[in-house]
Design a protein around this motif. Structure first.
Motif, PDB file in Angstrom:
ATOM      1  N   ALA A 152     -16.945  12.944 -14.844  1.00 60.13           N
ATOM      2  CA  ALA A 152     -18.248  12.936 -14.191  1.00 60.13           C
ATOM      3  C   ALA A 152     -18.317  11.854 -13.126  1.00 60.13           C
ATOM      4  N   THR A 153     -17.625  10.732 -13.369  1.00 57.90           N
ATOM      5  CA  THR A 153     -17.593   9.663 -12.374  1.00 57.90           C
ATOM      6  C   THR A 153     -16.920  10.142 -11.102  1.00 57.90           C
ATOM      7  N   ASN A 154     -15.872  10.942 -11.269  1.00 58.51           N
ATOM      8  CA  ASN A 154     -15.161  11.474 -10.102  1.00 58.51           C
ATOM      9  C   ASN A 154     -15.983  12.498  -9.348  1.00 58.51           C
ATOM     10  N   HIS A 155     -16.992  13.065 -10.013  1.00 57.32           N
ATOM     11  CA  HIS A 155     -17.852  14.068  -9.383  1.00 57.32           C
ATOM     12  C   HIS A 155     -19.309  13.633  -9.488  1.00 57.32           C
ATOM     13  N   SER A 156     -19.577  12.367  -9.191  1.00 55.06           N
ATOM     14  CA  SER A 156     -20.900  11.805  -9.418  1.00 55.06           C
ATOM     15  C   SER A 156     -21.981  12.445  -8.575  1.00 55.06           C
ATOM     16  N   SER A 157     -21.610  13.072  -7.486  1.00 56.33           N
ATOM     17  CA  SER A 157     -22.639  13.683  -6.648  1.00 56.33           C
ATOM     18  C   SER A 157     -23.287  14.871  -7.320  1.00 56.33           C
ATOM     19  N   THR A 158     -22.540  15.546  -8.216  1.00 58.82           N
ATOM     20  CA  THR A 158     -23.090  16.723  -8.885  1.00 58.82           C
ATOM     21  C   THR A 158     -23.284  16.521 -10.369  1.00 58.82           C
ATOM     22  N   HIS A 240     -27.284  17.985  -4.186  1.00 59.48           N
ATOM     23  CA  HIS A 240     -28.201  17.076  -3.484  1.00 59.48           C
ATOM     24  C   HIS A 240     -28.890  16.096  -4.429  1.00 59.48           C
ATOM     25  N   ILE A 241     -28.499  16.082  -5.700  1.00 57.23           N
ATOM     26  CA  ILE A 241     -29.115  15.177  -6.664  1.00 57.23           C
ATOM     27  C   ILE A 241     -28.220  13.951  -6.834  1.00 57.23           C
ATOM     28  N   LYS A 242     -28.729  12.777  -6.463  1.00 55.10           N
ATOM     29  CA  LYS A 242     -27.940  11.554  -6.585  1.00 55.10           C
ATOM     30  C   LYS A 242     -27.938  11.047  -8.018  1.00 55.10           C
ATOM     31  N   GLN A 243     -29.102  11.122  -8.669  1.00 52.87           N
ATOM     32  CA  GLN A 243     -29.202  10.705 -10.070  1.00 52.87           C
ATOM     33  C   GLN A 243     -30.034  11.739 -10.808  1.00 52.87           C
ATOM     34  N   TYR A 244     -29.388  12.467 -11.706  1.00 53.59           N
ATOM     35  CA  TYR A 244     -30.099  13.531 -12.431  1.00 53.59           C
ATOM     36  C   TYR A 244     -30.716  13.005 -13.728  1.00 53.59           C
ATOM     37  N   LYS A 245     -31.988  13.341 -13.938  1.00 52.33           N
ATOM     38  CA  LYS A 245     -32.669  13.040 -15.194  1.00 52.33           C
ATOM     39  C   LYS A 245     -33.089  14.355 -15.836  1.00 52.33           C
TER      40      LYS A 245
END
Length: 256
Positions: A152-158, A240-245
């Motif tokens: 997930a760190t490698n694909h943090s944008s999604t 387009h989500i930088k930080q998902y909650k």
């Protein structure tokens, strides 16, 4: 409260299991995706309230049935009274435990009513036991996927799982027509190991297992994984989500 009357009456093991899954899905939704609404409805100033799950995956906080004995076993009574006397996560966990017990009692009530024999009861319990409990879904006690976090760190944008998006015609075959090359063998082994690990992951909303052909997304706050469909997030939107909650973390606020 008319929970079990009407034309709906599960009579086979498969019918009862479908009933179980529907009620379970409704309760999980109340305690996760709709937790803010559920919290507000459990006002300690009101009378004894119960959390009901229905076969159509809906849920309701309501008073218990007036008739005694009721048509079906009743859920835990008075869940609202402890709401403000406990930490929210502990209260939700307690409701989840009692909800698990209620689902089992309803399923075996149908089994007794329609004369399930020993083998049918065993089969029914086995099918139910294959699913994680509501308590496990709500508290997130399922196994953590360490490799997923690094991926997930490698694909943090999604924040989506590796290989979790729907596979289309663009997927490259791992084998050639003859014997696979060494590189192809190594890649196949890595993919199989990854899929085995991912298969143990459960959706934080519906509690179902990870599938390699589904889009998933991880919450940056609670670090739980969710089916994109369960939280209404598409791969395009995730880009387009930088930080998902997740819905549960988004709805949390300071409690008085």
């Amino acid at each position: 409260m008319d929970v079990g009357s009407g034309p709906y009456n599960p009579r086979s093991v498969d019918d009862v299991f479908r009933d179980f899954k529907g009620r379970r899905a409704g309760i999980i939704e109340a305690l996760t995706t709709h937790v803010e609404i559920f919290y507000q409805q459990c006002d300690p100033e009101k009378e004894n309230l119960c959390l009901y799950g229905f076969p159509d995956e809906q849920w309701e906080v309501s008073l218990p049935a007036e008739e005694v004995p009721p048509e079906l076993p009743e859920p835990a009574l008075g869940i609202n009274f402890a709401r403000d006397g406990m930490e929210e996560k502990d209260w939700l966990s307690l409701v989840a435990v009692h909800s698990d017990a209620w689902l089992l009692s309803v399923a075996f009530y149908f089994g007794a009513r329609f004369g399930f024999d020993k083998n049918e009861r065993k089969r029914l319990f086995g099918m139910m036991n294959e699913l994680p409990t509501i308590f496990e879904v709500v508290t997130g006690t399922m196994k953590k996927q360490v490799k997923e976090k690094s991926s997930a760190t490698n694909h943090s944008s999604t924040k989506s799982k590796p290989n979790s998006k729907v596979r289309g015609s663009e997927s490259q075959p791992k084998y050639s027509k003859g014997m696979p090359h060494k590189e192809e063998e190594e890649g196949l082994e890595e993919e199989e190991e990854e899929e085995d690990e991912h298969g143990e992951t459960l959706c934080g909303a519906c509690g179902e297992n990870y599938a390699s052909d589904e889009f998933w997304i991880c919450c940056d706050v609670c670090e739980k994984w969710f089916h994109g469909n369960c939280v209404k997030i598409t791969p395009a939107r995730a880009e387009h989500i930088k930080q998902y909650k997740c819905p549960s973390c988004s709805n949390k606020r300071a409690r008085p």
